[in-house]
Design a protein around this motif. Structure first.
Motif, PDB file in Angstrom:
ATOM      1  N   UNK A 154       5.030  -5.379  45.711  1.00 20.87           N
ATOM      2  CA  UNK A 154       3.346  -7.150  46.058  1.00 20.87           C
ATOM      3  C   UNK A 154       3.772  -6.192  47.811  1.00 20.87           C
ATOM      4  N   UNK A 155       4.635  -5.913  48.508  1.00 24.07           N
ATOM      5  CA  UNK A 155       4.517  -4.807  49.633  1.00 24.07           C
ATOM      6  C   UNK A 155       2.913  -4.714  50.537  1.00 24.07           C
ATOM      7  N   UNK A 156       2.260  -4.081  49.899  1.00 23.98           N
ATOM      8  CA  UNK A 156       1.428  -3.062  49.934  1.00 23.98           C
ATOM      9  C   UNK A 156       0.122  -3.988  48.721  1.00 23.98           C
ATOM     10  N   UNK A 157       0.621  -4.868  48.322  1.00 22.93           N
ATOM     11  CA  UNK A 157      -0.507  -5.805  47.653  1.00 22.93           C
ATOM     12  C   UNK A 157      -1.631  -4.474  46.754  1.00 22.93           C
ATOM     13  N   UNK A 158      -0.646  -3.613  45.557  1.00 26.66           N
ATOM     14  CA  UNK A 158      -1.076  -2.859  44.843  1.00 26.66           C
ATOM     15  C   UNK A 158      -0.731  -3.197  43.387  1.00 26.66           C
ATOM     16  N   UNK A 159      -1.858  -3.402  42.908  1.00 25.51           N
ATOM     17  CA  UNK A 159      -1.398  -3.608  41.098  1.00 25.51           C
ATOM     18  C   UNK A 159      -0.809  -4.740  40.777  1.00 25.51           C
ATOM     19  N   UNK A 160      -1.232  -5.961  41.999  1.00 26.30           N
ATOM     20  CA  UNK A 160      -0.666  -7.020  41.495  1.00 26.30           C
ATOM     21  C   UNK A 160      -1.341  -7.780  40.991  1.00 26.30           C
ATOM     22  N   UNK A 161      -2.503  -7.800  41.373  1.00 25.10           N
ATOM     23  CA  UNK A 161      -3.860  -7.976  40.169  1.00 25.10           C
ATOM     24  C   UNK A 161      -3.953  -7.272  38.989  1.00 25.10           C
ATOM     25  N   UNK A 162      -4.166  -6.521  39.048  1.00 26.39           N
ATOM     26  CA  UNK A 162      -3.766  -6.046  37.830  1.00 26.39           C
ATOM     27  C   UNK A 162      -2.936  -5.787  36.944  1.00 26.39           C
ATOM     28  N   UNK A 163      -2.010  -6.530  37.126  1.00 25.15           N
ATOM     29  CA  UNK A 163      -1.033  -6.700  36.494  1.00 25.15           C
ATOM     30  C   UNK A 163      -0.893  -7.700  35.350  1.00 25.15           C
ATOM     31  N   UNK A 164      -1.821  -8.699  35.637  1.00 23.89           N
ATOM     32  CA  UNK A 164      -2.051  -9.874  35.676  1.00 23.89           C
ATOM     33  C   UNK A 164      -3.310 -10.229  34.983  1.00 23.89           C
ATOM     34  N   UNK A 165      -4.243  -9.539  35.513  1.00 23.04           N
ATOM     35  CA  UNK A 165      -5.724  -8.910  34.490  1.00 23.04           C
ATOM     36  C   UNK A 165      -5.761  -8.602  33.139  1.00 23.04           C
ATOM     37  N   UNK A 166      -4.689  -7.078  32.957  1.00 21.93           N
ATOM     38  CA  UNK A 166      -4.716  -6.546  32.015  1.00 21.93           C
ATOM     39  C   UNK A 166      -3.875  -7.575  30.835  1.00 21.93           C
ATOM     40  N   UNK A 167      -2.737  -8.258  31.335  1.00 20.78           N
ATOM     41  CA  UNK A 167      -2.008  -9.460  30.431  1.00 20.78           C
ATOM     42  C   UNK A 167      -2.527 -10.237  29.937  1.00 20.78           C
ATOM     43  N   UNK A 168      -4.037 -10.724  31.306  1.00 13.82           N
ATOM     44  CA  UNK A 168      -4.824 -11.512  30.506  1.00 13.82           C
ATOM     45  C   UNK A 168      -5.741 -11.156  29.195  1.00 13.82           C
ATOM     46  N   UNK A 169      -6.233  -9.969  29.545  1.00 15.76           N
ATOM     47  CA  UNK A 169      -7.191  -9.430  28.702  1.00 15.76           C
ATOM     48  C   UNK A 169      -6.309  -9.836  27.413  1.00 15.76           C
ATOM     49  N   UNK A 170      -5.013  -9.005  27.560  1.00 11.43           N
ATOM     50  CA  UNK A 170      -4.382  -9.073  25.569  1.00 11.43           C
ATOM     51  C   UNK A 170      -4.545 -10.257  24.923  1.00 11.43           C
ATOM     52  N   UNK A 171      -4.067 -11.580  26.320  1.00 11.46           N
ATOM     53  CA  UNK A 171      -4.368 -12.509  25.510  1.00 11.46           C
ATOM     54  C   UNK A 171      -5.146 -13.219  25.106  1.00 11.46           C
ATOM     55  N   UNK A 172      -7.018 -11.969  26.038  1.00 10.38           N
ATOM     56  CA  UNK A 172      -7.985 -13.023  25.766  1.00 10.38           C
ATOM     57  C   UNK A 172      -8.602 -11.736  23.807  1.00 10.38           C
ATOM     58  N   UNK A 173      -7.943 -10.945  23.746  1.00  4.38           N
ATOM     59  CA  UNK A 173      -8.559  -9.858  23.303  1.00  4.38           C
ATOM     60  C   UNK A 173      -7.927 -10.641  21.535  1.00  4.38           C
ATOM     61  N   UNK A 174      -6.599 -11.275  22.084  1.00  2.00           N
ATOM     62  CA  UNK A 174      -5.676 -11.225  21.221  1.00  2.00           C
ATOM     63  C   UNK A 174      -6.323 -12.993  20.580  1.00  2.00           C
ATOM     64  N   UNK A 175      -6.274 -13.911  21.247  1.00  2.00           N
ATOM     65  CA  UNK A 175      -7.348 -15.059  20.981  1.00  2.00           C
ATOM     66  C   UNK A 175      -8.147 -14.705  19.966  1.00  2.00           C
ATOM     67  N   UNK A 176      -8.831 -13.446  21.020  1.00  2.00           N
ATOM     68  CA  UNK A 176     -11.007 -13.257  20.344  1.00  2.00           C
ATOM     69  C   UNK A 176     -10.297 -12.849  18.800  1.00  2.00           C
ATOM     70  N   UNK A 177      -9.601 -11.844  18.228  1.00  2.00           N
ATOM     71  CA  UNK A 177      -8.907 -11.956  17.298  1.00  2.00           C
ATOM     72  C   UNK A 177      -8.844 -12.835  16.266  1.00  2.00           C
ATOM     73  N   UNK A 178      -7.278 -13.411  17.058  1.00  2.00           N
ATOM     74  CA  UNK A 178      -7.229 -15.007  15.549  1.00  2.00           C
ATOM     75  C   UNK A 178      -8.768 -15.428  15.073  1.00  2.00           C
ATOM     76  N   UNK A 179      -9.715 -15.746  16.562  1.00  2.00           N
ATOM     77  CA  UNK A 179     -11.172 -16.720  16.236  1.00  2.00           C
ATOM     78  C   UNK A 179     -11.328 -15.904  14.743  1.00  2.00           C
ATOM     79  N   UNK A 180     -11.464 -14.487  15.020  1.00  2.00           N
ATOM     80  CA  UNK A 180     -12.372 -13.343  14.717  1.00  2.00           C
ATOM     81  C   UNK A 180     -11.790 -13.407  13.178  1.00  2.00           C
ATOM     82  N   UNK A 181     -10.876 -13.124  13.088  1.00  2.16           N
ATOM     83  CA  UNK A 181      -9.957 -13.873  11.610  1.00  2.16           C
ATOM     84  C   UNK A 181      -9.917 -14.166  10.790  1.00  2.16           C
ATOM     85  N   UNK A 182     -10.161 -15.416  11.058  1.00  3.19           N
ATOM     86  CA  UNK A 182      -9.897 -17.327  10.995  1.00  3.19           C
ATOM     87  C   UNK A 182     -11.537 -17.082  10.514  1.00  3.19           C
TER      88      UNK A 182
END
Lengths: 1217, 213
Positions: free
Chosen positions: B156-184
């Protein structure tokens, strides 16, 4: 109307991204270029200087993933300096003002349009208008930085605050910055007259002197302001404020000049643009003197216009009219009244006198008013303020077109009659609105009556004049034109209308602001009636003659011949308000600017720059054909963004006004009829402090000093400089002595509201010991509370002692400052001393008291020594008081509940009391079900509140409670432990029963207790209980919950919603916001806030002068949060039932003890829960592989203990989250 | 994959940041939600912890739940976990115990969410303190693989990979939801077995990830 609305809402407002380098992410710039409306290229005039890139530092493209916030904002330069002269072809037209620039002119920039034009104020004469940035360079030399920053603050403060805010003006705080700025400029070599540089160079000496004399003038004016304020002479206050702004500009101008000379003297061999001129004569520096051509140019045409006016009776007025118009060219006012309604100087003053004194602060308010309006698609004429604006706009547009016609050489009677009629109609409608406001609130009638009457008279006069003229015309029937001399009279009458209307509308708006906007259904029928009342003569005959506008035009002419009273022709149809679109299509509007501005100066045709034509296209999209004509006519002007003049005197202009919708509809009326401007809404502006709300930014700053508009009433610049420089030599000395005062004022950073947001320690200490006034209480308490976070007690002591020393150099203020320094020490020792940390400074303080203080204030020294002795032995503050005084001063609840209020009797039955007695004697333990929920809630509240009240502010600083297991914050820890304990108790009492029914009963009981807590506003307990009830261990007991009634479950749901942490505790914050104690907020919310204030705000910030200073804003926020918490540290007036308290504590302890041995409480509860109502087999999850190999346990709950090495968490306290 | 032209409403996810005290998780949150050029940060307003990000071309609103400062209110944790859809497990590379505590937190998440595929990102914070490193990178990576969670080292101090971790998590969430939709959607026609295979493939891909400074 409909036509307008159907246009793409933003089409006319879209301005292409231009030569300015905007720093945007790739994505958005692509979007920009693909924007269909952005093809028109508006460029500033061809530049001598190649590019503007140096004006804007291109931020690094540092796009992190797709996050847009990674973009850095472009640097906005507050000041520009012209390095090429610029003579616009048209200095002014009806709505936009282009500033001529001289080499070396310094400009205060308000905003920069994307096309490269900046909206700025010329410091040399206070004129505001558009100027091409490519002729300028950023001006920000080190030496000047402090002064320039001070000017910005000064401007913000003077413009944004209210004239009678005596608190701010009273302490002359606002003067300090300027003085400090000048001091900063001079400090290197020229602080005293004796410095060699000053001695050596005559030019430098003279400039220095003139700068100082200017400063002394400002100081004097400020004093006058102070006096005026005390006298309550609001009118004078406003004038003085205006004058002060001019003087401040002047100081900066002189400062610039001084610096130029200094630079030149220092490096005589390096010619700079600035120095070349300066070398010849120091009095003619690159910055042109104030009395440059502008004023002369201004008066010339004014006089011309005056002589052109034929009718004697109208000459004066007309001349004034023209003069004021020209004056406007110097300082484009941000009046909503556009060109036509420019008022003569007197009227301006008048209109300011009334509403302005109160208006100044509320400018944004009235602004909001219009923003708040619903979208144009929803028919939203109901708000009276909207209606007022609409009517006013229509009226002005009619009058504008009317005035425009008058300047055509020949004027047919029918069209004249129609124009007057339309004007009168719309004027009548406006009056109706005013009347509605009057009737809505009878109290305001007095305020409005006069201006309303004036407006009415004016309209009537216009009508009468027109009638007379038309009547005369009937004498020689073959003449179908109005003779020129009649034009003069009509013009006078029309101008009068505009004036009076402006005033009346301004007042009405003020009234609306006061009484609050309201809705009102204006139906056309009522319009007629009302108008009938107000404009008797107008309407009388009109009732029977209902022409549609186009017919009435021709018929009117003939009616006139029959009936000498032209009022028929001018009569008003009671039909719907004539939309100005109709008007425009009827006849192309004459070009208003040609009328109102000196015609001779305006070249009729210029070669059309090929790029200017597209610029008018967006406008055409939106407006009617008239605008087309208008814009073509205007094509010879340098294409400009337009400073919208769409505001009333107290209304301010905001280029980013997001409302546009409704407002701009009416604005576009104006732009049709007057070829006025479209405001720049929708386009991107660079604006000062663009990081904060741009809306409010622009609106607070967007007022040009009104004074410059009215040269007659204001001392002219030349007056300011010449007369006073010579006569006030002694004043200069006074200022010099002030200047020489050592000060750190330039190391302070302020925000818009004038609060300190940063500063070096000496600067903050100086602020703390300021002599001018009592220091701001908020500042002082914040300082005492938080200083240990940014300096050591020793450092503070040293800084204070230093302050005590250096103030001795300035004899005049030494005494008060030293007394204050002593007071700071005293307050520290008396109420804010913390032995464990502050001990280190004690010896220093004693030494100071014995030596330095004793030499000057012996008795104070003695007192301080006394305190120093006591403080080391005393336990707690010697003079207790709230460390942060933001809370209430009294610490007891008796403040809120009078002592005589009956304390409610405990809801305890005899058997309950007996049960407790038996329990204490070693008998069986009663269950929670045995007690009244109300009483349980009360006793919990008493207990929790006593814990809450004992929390000290220092425990909440620097996230102390999270560090070292909360050693530094015992009371915070105790409170959270209790809350957690309560939660565990809830779960435990439910899970202790094997029978489903019994569990359901306990759940029900706790819901009732929670409900009682909610009634007591004990949100901490409410949080604890609802958390427990919704905990997985409890929530999963499906069979149990099925037994709980729906009603109770609903109740729980609503209780839960009040302490919902989503959206950052939105619901809870709303409840606490104006909650009067007693009330027990959820402590955790404050803890989260304080944590994020702590980690989210850096410890230091960089001031404008590049100095790294303490980020005091962070500490102010901390103190504010703590103050809010302290607000609730007031005990309830409830009776403690000792036995019940004891029982509750024992129960909580029991649960705590139970789990001391092993895993955390949550886990054991879950285990218990699983035993009570096992999982259904198919749900059973395969155990997750353990993270650490050292798993010894086996069986169903093995994973629970898998990391037993770390779960030392006992008492549910220190378990990590 | 959903069609490019179907209407995509703005998704909103609740992300919970978890970790022992003192690992700098609130710094991570503050850094992420705080526009750097906003001079002062006010955490008391409604959308103090809301931020909009663009993930794979789609707008997502993230509401960050950070219990910073209320760690002692253990009872609240359950509620927080329940409302979270994705989790950041933060430890400090300079503190072994903070790393060990993640296991408990993860167990708790799995228990409360009752789902072992819940999106998690593991974050080793304070990566700037390399000289004080107490948690072996390989070890942390190993654990993250066993949990099927990507591992980042951030600062956090050097602002390294701060956004990346949130984005990665967000991407997982998106994929998961896509997948659920897809499955439906797939439920109507396709067999479930295909879907499971696809899911497995996707999950394996995710597993490979290790982003180090």
């Amino acid at each position: 109307m409909a036509m307008l609305n159907s246009q793409p809402a933003r089409s006319s407002l879209q301005v292409a991204p231009l030569a300015i380098q905007k720093t945007r992410s790739n994505g958005s710039s692509v979007a920009d270029s693909s924007d269909p409306y952005s093809q028109s290229q508006i460029t500033p005039p061809a530049t001598p200087n190649g590019s503007q890139e140096d004006l804007y530092t291109q931020a690094q493209e540092h796009v992190q993933m797709e996050i847009e916030m990674a973009n850095e904002p472009p640097v906005f330069h507050n000041f520009l300096r012209a390095f090429y002269p610029f003579q616009p072809e048209n200095i002014v037209n009806d709505s936009t003002v282009t500033l001529p620039l001289n080499e070396g002119d310094v400009v205060l920039v308000h905003s920069i349009h994307t096309n490269g034009w900046a909206d700025g104020t010329l410091l040399v004469n206070g004129a505001r208008g558009w100027l091409p940035t490519n002729y300028c360079e950023a001006y920000d030399p080190d030496e000047m930085r402090s002064l320039l920053k001070a000017l910005l603050n000064f401007w913000d403060m003077m413009r944004a605050t209210c004239g009678n805010d005596s608190e701010m003006f009273g302490n002359q705080e606002f003067m300090k910055g300027i003085i400090a700025g000048v001091r900063y400029l001079l400090r290197t070599h020229c602080l005293t007259r004796e410095s060699p540089l000053v001695q050596q160079y005559d030019g430098l000496r003279r400039n220095r002197k003139s700068l100082l004399s200017e400063l002394s003038c400002l100081v004097k004016t400020a004093r006058r302001l102070h006096d005026a304020q005390r006298m309550g002479n609001v009118e004078e206050v406003n004038e003085v404020v205006d004058e002060m702004i001019l003087r401040a500009f002047k100081i900066v101008t002189k400062g610039v000049r001084f610096l130029d000379v200094l630079e030149e003297e220092r490096r005589p061999l390096v010619p700079t643009i600035a120095a070349i001129t300066a070398a010849e004569d120091n009095q003619v520096p690159p910055t042109p003197p104030a009395e440059s051509s502008n004023f002369d140019a201004g008066y010339g045409p004014a006089a011309d216009a005056g002589s052109r006016a034929e009718d004697d009776g109208e000459t004066a007025e007309r001349a004034q009219y023209a003069a004021s118009d020209v004056a406007r060219s110097l300082t484009p006012a941000e009046n909503r009244l556009s060109s036509v309604c420019t008022q003569n100087t007197n009227a301006r003053r008048l209109s300011q006198v009334g509403p302005l004194q109160i208006h100044r602060p509320s400018s944004t308010l009235s602004h909001r008013l219009s923003i708040a309006g619903p979208s144009p698609l929803a028919h939203s004429q109901n708000l009276v303020s909207e209606k007022l604006n609409a009517c006013h706009d229509i009226f002005l547009s009619h009058l504008g077109s009317f005035i425009g016609r008058l300047h055509l050489q020949s004027q047919s009677r029918p069209s004249l009659a129609r124009a007057v009629k339309q004007s009168a109609t719309s004027g009548g409608q406006l009056l109706v609105v005013v009347d509605v406001v009057c009737t809505h609130n009878a109290a305001v009638i007095d305020v409005l009556e006069q201006s309303r009457a004036a407006m009415y008279d004016r309209i009537q006069e216009l009508v009468h004049t027109a009638r007379d003229i038309l009547a005369n015309a009937t004498l020689d029937m073959e003449e179908d034109v109005i003779v020129p001399q009649d034009n003069g009279r009509l013009l006078g009458a029309a101008t009068g209308c505009v004036k009076a209307t402006g005033e009346c509308v301004a007042k009405t708006k003020w009234v609306i602001e006061r009484i609050g906007d309201f809705e009102f259904e204006f139906d056309n029928g009522s319009l007629g009636v009302n108008f009938d009342l107000s404009a008797l003569t107008l309407v009388r005959e009109e009732k029977d003659s209902k022409y549609c506008p186009s017919e009435s035009a021709s018929i009117a002419g003939s009616t006139v011949s029959e009936t000498p009273t032209a009022s028929t022709a001018i009569s008003v149809t009671s039909s719907a308000p004539v939309p100005s679109v109709v008007l425009s299509i009827d006849k192309p509007l004459p070009d208003v600017p040609q009328v109102t501005s000196p015609i001779t100066e305006q070249p009729v045709s210029h070669p059309l720059p090929s790029d200017s034509r597209p610029q008018s296209l967006p406008m055409r999209d939106r407006a009617s054909s008239v605008v087309q004509t208008a814009s073509y006519n205007r094509a010879d002007l340098p294409p400009l963004p337009r400073i919208s003049t769409a505001s009333l005197p107290m209304d301010t202009y905001s280029p980013l006004e997001p409302s546009s919708t409704n407002g701009s509809d009416f604005r576009s009326f104006r732009s049709e009829s007057m070829t006025a401007s479209s405001s720049g809404s929708g386009s991107t502006y660079l604006s000062r402090h663009s990081e904060s709300s741009i809306l409010s930014q622009t609106s607070t700053r967007a007022t040009t000093p009104d004074s410059t508009q009215a040269p007659r009433n204001q001392p002219s610049f030349s007056d300011l400089s010449t007369t006073e420089t010579t006569s006030q030599a002694e004043e200069v000395d006074d200022v010099e002595s002030r200047l020489i005062e050592k000060t750190f004022a330039h190391e302070l950073v302020f925000n818009k509201e004038g609060q300190v947001t940063g500063g070096s320690l000496p600067a903050l200490v100086e602020r703390l010991t300021t002599h001018e006034s009592t220091p701001d209480a908020m500042f002082v308490s914040t300082f005492y509370l938080t200083f240990r976070l940014f300096c050591t007690p020793t450092a503070l002591t040293q800084a204070l002692v230093e302050r005590f020393d250096y103030v001795g150099e300035s004899s005049t203020i030494a005494a008060p400052v030293r007394l204050r320094t002593y007071n700071v020490f005293k307050g520290w020792l008396e109420s804010h001393w913390r032995e464990e940390t502050d001990r280190e400074a004690l010896d220093l303080i004693k030494e100071f008291a014995q030596v330095k203080l004793a030499a000057i204030l012996p008795s104070a020294a003695k007192r301080l020594l006394d305190l120093a002795e006591k403080v080391s032995v005393a336990d707690g503050a010697l003079v207790p008081r709230f460390v942060s005084s933001m809370g209430k001063s009294g610490a007891t609840g008796t403040h809120y509940i009078p002592a005589e209020t009956l304390v409610p009797a405990p809801a305890m039955t005899r058997s309950q009391t007996n049960a407790l007695t038996a329990w204490k004697a070693g008998g069986s333990c009663p269950s929670i079900l045995d007690f009244d929920p109300l009483e349980i809630a009360r006793q919990l509240t008493i207990k929790q509140m006593s814990l809450f009240c004992s929390i000290l502010p220092e425990e909440l600083l620097g996230s102390k409670w999270t560090k070292l297991a909360g050693v530094g914050a015992p009371n915070v820890k105790a409170m959270s432990a209790f809350t957690t304990g309560l939660s565990n108790l809830v779960a435990d009492t439910i899970l202790q029963y094997d029978e489903v029914k019994k569990r359901a009963l306990v759940i029900k009981h706790w819901i009732k207790i929670a409900s009682q807590c909610s009634s007591l506003h004990n949100y901490d307990a409410l949080m604890a209980i609802t958390c427990a009830l919704t905990d997985t261990s409890i929530k999963r007991l499906k069979m149990t919950w099925d037994t709980v009634s729906v009603k109770r479950k609903e109740m729980l749901k609503s209780l839960q919603s009040t302490v919902d942490f989503n959206q950052n505790y939105k619901a809870l914050r709303a409840r606490l916001h104006d909650r009067v104690p007693p009330c027990l907020p959820f402590l955790g919310m404050f803890l989260t806030d304080l944590t994020f204030v702590d980690v989210g705000n850096p410890a230091t910030k960089t001031s404008d002068t590049g100095l790294v200073v303490i980020n005091f804003d962070k500490h102010t926020r901390t103190a504010k949060s703590i103050g809010e918490l302290q607000r609730f540290q007031i005990p309830y007036r409830l009776t403690e039932v000792a036995d019940l308290q004891e029982w509750l504590s024992s129960q909580i302890d029991r649960v705590r003890e139970k789990d001391k041995a092993g895993a955390n409480t949550q886990a054991s509860h879950y285990r218990k829960s699983l035993l009570l109502e096992p999982r259904e087999v198919q749900q059973l999850r395969t155990p997750v592989e353990p993270p650490t190999p050292a798993v010894t346990g086996s069986g169903m709950f093995a994973w629970m203990r898998s990391n037993s090495g770390t779960t030392t968490a006992t008492q549910g306290l220190s378990a990590p989250l | 994959m959903p069609s490019r032209f179907t209407y995509q409403p703005v998704r909103e996810y609740h992300v919970v940041v978890l970790g022992a005290g003192g690992v700098g998780k609130s710094c991570l949150t503050a850094q992420f939600v705080h526009n750097e050029w906003i001079e002062s940060y006010d955490p008391t307003i409604e959308d103090s912890y809301r931020t909009q990000v663009t993930v794979d071309g789609r707008q997502v609103v993230l509401e960050i739940l950070d219990t910073a400062g209320t760690d002692q209110f253990v009872a609240m944790r359950d509620l927080f976990l329940k409302s979270g859809q994705g989790f950041l497990l933060v430890f400090s590379i300079a503190s072994r115990s903070s790393f060990d505590e993640l296991a408990t937190l993860r167990e708790e998440i799995l228990r409360i969410k009752d789902d072992d595929t819940v999106p998690i990102v593991m974050v080793g914070n304070k990566a700037d303190l390399e000289d004080q490193r107490a948690v072996d990178r390989a070890r942390a990576f190993g654990v993250s693989r066993s949990w099927n969670a990507p591992y980042y080292e951030s600062s956090a101090r050097t602002r390294t990979n701060v956004d990346e971790v949130f984005i990665d998590l967000c991407r997982q969430l998106c994929r998961r939801e896509d997948m659920l939709e897809e499955r439906a959607r797939d439920d109507l026609g396709q067999k479930m077995s295909d879907e499971a295979a696809k899911k497995r493939r996707r999950r394996r891909r995710r597993k490979e990830k290790c982003v180090i400074l």
